[in-house]
Design an enzyme around this catalytic site. Structure first.
Site, PDB file in Angstrom:
ATOM      1  CE  LYS A 160      -3.545   2.354   2.648  1.00 28.91           C
ATOM      2  NZ  LYS A 160      -4.546   2.314   3.706  1.00 28.91           N
ATOM      3  CD  GLU A 167       9.072  -5.982   7.480  1.00 29.44           C
ATOM      4  OE1 GLU A 167       8.751  -4.908   6.940  1.00 29.44           O
ATOM      5  OE2 GLU A 167       8.853  -6.239   8.680  1.00 29.44           O
ATOM      6  N   GLY A 172      -4.967  -1.720   4.864  1.00 33.66           N
ATOM      7  CA  GLY A 172      -4.148  -2.845   4.403  1.00 33.66           C
ATOM      8  C   GLY A 172      -4.800  -4.197   4.668  1.00 33.66           C
ATOM      9  NE  ARG A 173      -6.785  -3.707  10.727  1.00 37.30           N
ATOM     10  CZ  ARG A 173      -6.191  -2.520  10.862  1.00 37.30           C
ATOM     11  NH1 ARG A 173      -5.030  -2.285  10.274  1.00 37.30           N
ATOM     12  NH2 ARG A 173      -6.752  -1.565  11.574  1.00 37.30           N
ATOM     13  CD  GLU A 202      -2.197  -4.275  11.434  1.00 34.72           C
ATOM     14  OE1 GLU A 202      -1.031  -4.698  11.589  1.00 34.72           O
ATOM     15  OE2 GLU A 202      -2.661  -4.019  10.313  1.00 34.72           O
ATOM     16  CG  HIS A 213      -5.330 -35.423  16.494  1.00 32.61           C
ATOM     17  ND1 HIS A 213      -5.446 -36.625  17.144  1.00 32.61           N
ATOM     18  CD2 HIS A 213      -6.332 -35.375  15.578  1.00 32.61           C
ATOM     19  CE1 HIS A 213      -6.468 -37.294  16.618  1.00 32.61           C
ATOM     20  NE2 HIS A 213      -7.025 -36.553  15.678  1.00 32.61           N
ATOM     21  CE  LYS A 223       5.527  -0.988  10.430  1.00 35.34           C
ATOM     22  NZ  LYS A 223       4.588  -0.293   9.551  1.00 35.34           N
TER      23      LYS A 223
END
Ligand code: F6P
Length: 560
Positions: A214, A220, A274-275, A361, A392, A517
């Site tokens: 975005k 990263e 973003g999400r 978030e 399990h 950050k």
């Protein structure tokens, strides 16, 4: 009614629910489940979906009180404000309009007075055209070979949603057929191991890299993008970027600066969080490259169907609203801090990780939307695994340890049915037997008396007792097509928004990710100066200094 600056916890509706908790504590779910009228009222159907929330620790009175809470929180008004494009993300002064991303072409949804739907469809049409060119081989790489493999670089919202949808579609017969001969991979982590895994077995000549960000500033993503640009140019020369790299971003100036032709950039807008961006080019481009636009369009239609339901259905019959209110009940009143997302579908294996970001978030906040410290907790710890794998792994704790409200998600028709001759049931029925059994095991439990009747030895009775009274809800989808995947996504997106609207927080900002950050920037500078000039460590506490020292002294990183 709560004024915009009041806390929801000061309202009568909130206090009424607080008092009501004591009533609920006296009733076991085992008893609540005997009331067929109650259970019938707690079933909700819409567009092929069936929601059953009868295994919540709630009576019809609880639901009424929650609906009153919704009114006190002005929930309906807040939903309308979202759809009307008001700047409800006040700390970033933005509209919240991911619903516009999947609106039909003739819909009118305005941000700052302007209908955004035509812009949305301009980009969708551009994606359709581009993906068809790539898929048909009319757009080829620099050496003339078709681009059959795609690596999408992105992180957080620019990764988790698309990965979830990709994983869900991978085994859908229609999507599977249209993806023949193609691969879609996702590079998210800055860990160079993720780069190695992504490029393993791929040839730059036949690979298209989609950089999804975005902001186009995320550390990263940008380092991974530079790394894959190097991988491409080392093999094919600098000019290959034009054919082998495209971008998705709101920041087209930075896309161009990076060296990607703006004609090969696919835009989205600051009113898409973003999400909440999987229905923008963030998801639609990589998914259309893999499955073709027509499959992805069905996904958008499924999401749009839920948007319309959410926008126009009265709150007492509104699936995302009911789900959101029940989550508020579980977190703020019953005090359950977590929620397990348990799809009985391997295709939904990446659903929980995506919802983790959407929910945590969005709603992991410490202050109200007006900046007042909250006297109650918001958000929940979301986690999950597909059934039956989770059974399990962590279900022991869910059955006899902590109480964790569970979402059971089941699919009527398997994407890949198997029936072995001579078996008692088909493989999918075997899976679904667990989907139907687990909620009752949690709700009813098993008493010492029952165990005695079964002649269980005395010393084992405490260990084999299940307290029960553990809440869950079940959501049954008719099948798992692209359309249903879209429905599921939108239900959870809106549920999270409902929770935030009721709590009175801003579910659309994420200031909490910033501090880490900034501190990483200091460390990065230090690593650079220590490695290149031997500078001594400065400005870190004892702990970080010790760790950094050990890292620098013993690391075998390549010298600069
Ligand atoms: O982790 C913070 C965050 O800003 C997320 O909200 C977002 O989804 C992610 O980083 C990636 O951001 P971008 O798409 O700008 O690279």
């Amino acid at each position: 009614m709560a004024s915009s600056t009041a806390l929801i916890s000061d309202t009568e509706a909130w206090k009424d629910l607080k008092g009501h908790v004591e009533d609920i504590k006296k009733i076991h779910l085992r008893d609540l489940m005997t009331d067929a009228n109650r259970c019938q009222s707690m079933m909700m159907e819409f567009d092929g979906l069936l929601l059953d929330y009868s295994r919540q620790r709630a009576t019809l009175e609880t639901v009424d009180k929650l609906l009153n809470l919704a009114k006190a929180a002005q929930l309906t008004e807040k939903i309308s404000r979202m759809f009307n494009g008001e700047h409800i993300n006040s700390t970033e002064n933005r509209s919240v309009l991911h619903v516009a991303l999947r609106a039909p072409k003739d819909a009118v949804i305005k941000a700052d007075g302007k209908n955004v739907v035509p812009e949305v469809w301009n980009v969708l049409d551009k994606i359709k055209e581009f993906s068809e060119k790539i898929r048909s081989g009319s757009w080829v790489g620099t050496t003339g070979k078709p681009l059959k493999d795609v690596i999408a670089i992105g992180i957080g919202g620019s990764f988790l949603g698309p990965l979830f949808v990709h994983t869900a579609l991978q085994t859908d017969p229609e999507a599977l057929e249209s993806a023949k001969g193609r691969q879609l991979r996702f590079l998210a982590n800055i860990d160079p191991v993720d780069v190695a895994r992504n490029i393993n077995g791929l040839n730059p000549e036949t690979t298209l890299v989609v950089v999804v960000s975005k902001t186009f500033t995320t550390a990263e993503t940008m380092l991974n993008a530079r790394t894959l640009r190097e991988w491409i140019t080392a093999a094919l020369g600098a000019s290959a970027v034009a054919k082998h790299m495209v971008a998705v971003s709101t920041n087209l100036a930075l896309v161009e600066k990076f060296g990607i032709d703006p004609n090969n950039a696919f835009a989205f807008w600051d009113w898409v969080g973003g999400r909440y961006s999987v229905c923008s080019a963030v998801g639609v481009l990589p998914l259309s490259l893999q499955y073709g636009f027509s499959v992805v369009e069905k996904f958008l239609k499924g999401a749009s169907s839920i948007d319309q339901h959410f926008q126009s259905t009265p709150i007492e019959k509104n699936i995302p609203v009911l789900l959101g209110l029940l989550s508020v009940w579980n977190v703020s009143f019953l005090g359950y801090p977590a929620r397990a997302i348990l799809p009985y579908s391997q295709a939904l294996e990446k659903f929980a990780p995506h919802i983790q970001q959407v929910s945590m978030e969005s709603n992991g906040k410490g202050v109200s939307i007006d900046g007042l410290p909250l006297p109650f907790e918001t958000g929940e710890i979301d986690f999950g695994e597909p059934g039956t794998n989770g059974q399990h792994s962590f279900y022991q704790l869910i059955h006899q340890g902590r109480v964790i409200p569970c979402d059971f998600i089941g699919i009527v028709k398997s994407q890949q049915p198997v029936y072995l001759k001579g078996e008692v049931v088909s493989n999918h029925d075997e899976l679904m037997s667990n989907f139907f059994a687990q909620p009752d095991a949690l709700a009813y439990g098993k008493t010492p008396e029952q165990l005695q009747k079964e002649n269980v030895s005395e010393n084992l009775i405490p260990h084999k007792t299940f307290s029960g009274n553990r809440p869950s809800l079940s959501l049954l989808l008719p099948e798992l097509t692209a359309y249903n995947v879209g429905q599921l996504l939108a239900i959870y997106e809106h549920r999270v928004a409902v929770q935030g609207f009721v709590w009175g927080i801003n579910s659309f900002d994420q200031w909490g990710v910033e501090l880490g950050k900034v501190l990483a920037t200091h460390v990065r500078k230090q690593l650079h100066s220590s490695r290149t000039q031997g500078t001594t460590l400065e400005g870190f506490n004892y702990s970080t200094t010790t760790l950094l020292k050990r890292y620098l002294e013993t690391s075998s990183e390549p010298q600069m």
